[in-house]
Write an enzyme that holds these catalytic residues in place. Sequence first.
Site, PDB file in Angstrom:
ATOM      1  N   HIS A   1     -14.787 -15.467 -94.755  1.00  0.00           N
ATOM      2  CA  HIS A   1     -14.954 -15.548 -96.221  1.00  0.00           C
ATOM      3  C   HIS A   1     -16.389 -15.281 -96.666  1.00  0.00           C
ATOM      4  O   HIS A   1     -16.687 -15.387 -97.855  1.00  0.00           O
ATOM      5  CB  HIS A   1     -14.537 -16.930 -96.750  1.00  0.00           C
ATOM      6  CG  HIS A   1     -13.110 -17.300 -96.464  1.00  0.00           C
ATOM      7  ND1 HIS A   1     -12.057 -16.471 -96.782  1.00  0.00           N
ATOM      8  CD2 HIS A   1     -12.559 -18.403 -95.873  1.00  0.00           C
ATOM      9  CE1 HIS A   1     -10.923 -17.053 -96.402  1.00  0.00           C
ATOM     10  NE2 HIS A   1     -11.205 -18.217 -95.844  1.00  0.00           N
TER      11      HIS A   1
HETATM   12 ZN   LIG Z   1      -8.306 -20.162 -92.695  1.00  0.00          ZN
END
Ligand SMILES: [Zn+2]
Length: 305
Positions: A121
């Site tokens: 992320h």
């Molecule tokens: Zn995850």
Amino acid sequence: MDLPIIYHPDYVAPLPEGHRFPMPKFKLLYELLLGDSVAQPQQFYTPTRPPQELIELVHTCEYVNAYCQGTLDAKAQRRIGLPWSPELVNRTCVAVGGTILTAQLALVCGLACNTAGGTHHAFPSYGSGFCIFNDLAIASRVLQKIGLAQKILIVDLDVHQGDGTAFIFQDDDSVFTFSMHCEVNFPGTKQKSDLDVPLPVGMEDDEYLQTLASFLPDLLSNVKPDIVFYDAGVDPHIGDKLGKLALTDTGIFRREMQVLSTCVAAGYPVACVIGGGYADDMKSLVYRHSLVHRAASTVYQQYRL
Ligand SMILES: [Zn+2]
């Protein structure tokens, strides 16, 4: 020779009591692999911190400096979700070094597993969802820079979309990003991977494995990567706190065997990272993470790598 496994004691950095990120799991995973004789001490390799310019192959110099010096603003810090400390900076960099080393060993040996990594992320100029620097992206760019690989395939089976990785390589044809994830889960705003396979809530073992089998072999023969990075997140497990899918331990083990045998049988080296996994029952969680190392050891022996 046996399967190379990458670990550093600094993979664990102190967090405040009761923090929801399961930080102890990295050391417990190392201990479980030894305790269950999945691995012997001589199979472990210790990574070092990469020089900052390698991190800056992916991340902006401003972000790397601000994070390393602890001067990120409060909002950027909250988006990461882990309280800043010098130990966490070191942990973050050592874990990136771990994935770089895993990739290098995978190219030599055919298969190698980190005991951390998968911080998918993280974007070039900010971190998000417990991810600070994107180890998969950095290791990909490092291999390309030193001429060890040109074409790279990232297979991201963490239950959350690999949005940072997708964003980083959106205009880069040399790195193919594949993410199979739960469609209604973090991140709220999805990026466009080269191949996204969103899955409905509650999907179980057989359907999941059939879906994977319908994509992976074609993907390999189309992309023909020099190396595959495999994010083996265990958060699709039914017992995961952040997951929303319904895989069992057996399902996860079958998944690891499927990914690794498919790639290795076709001659593609695989660098594995453990990805996400969240549960209060640390023992069960660590066992789930060990399934990729168990599968990798089996495949390593089967194919006499
Ligand atoms: Zn995850």
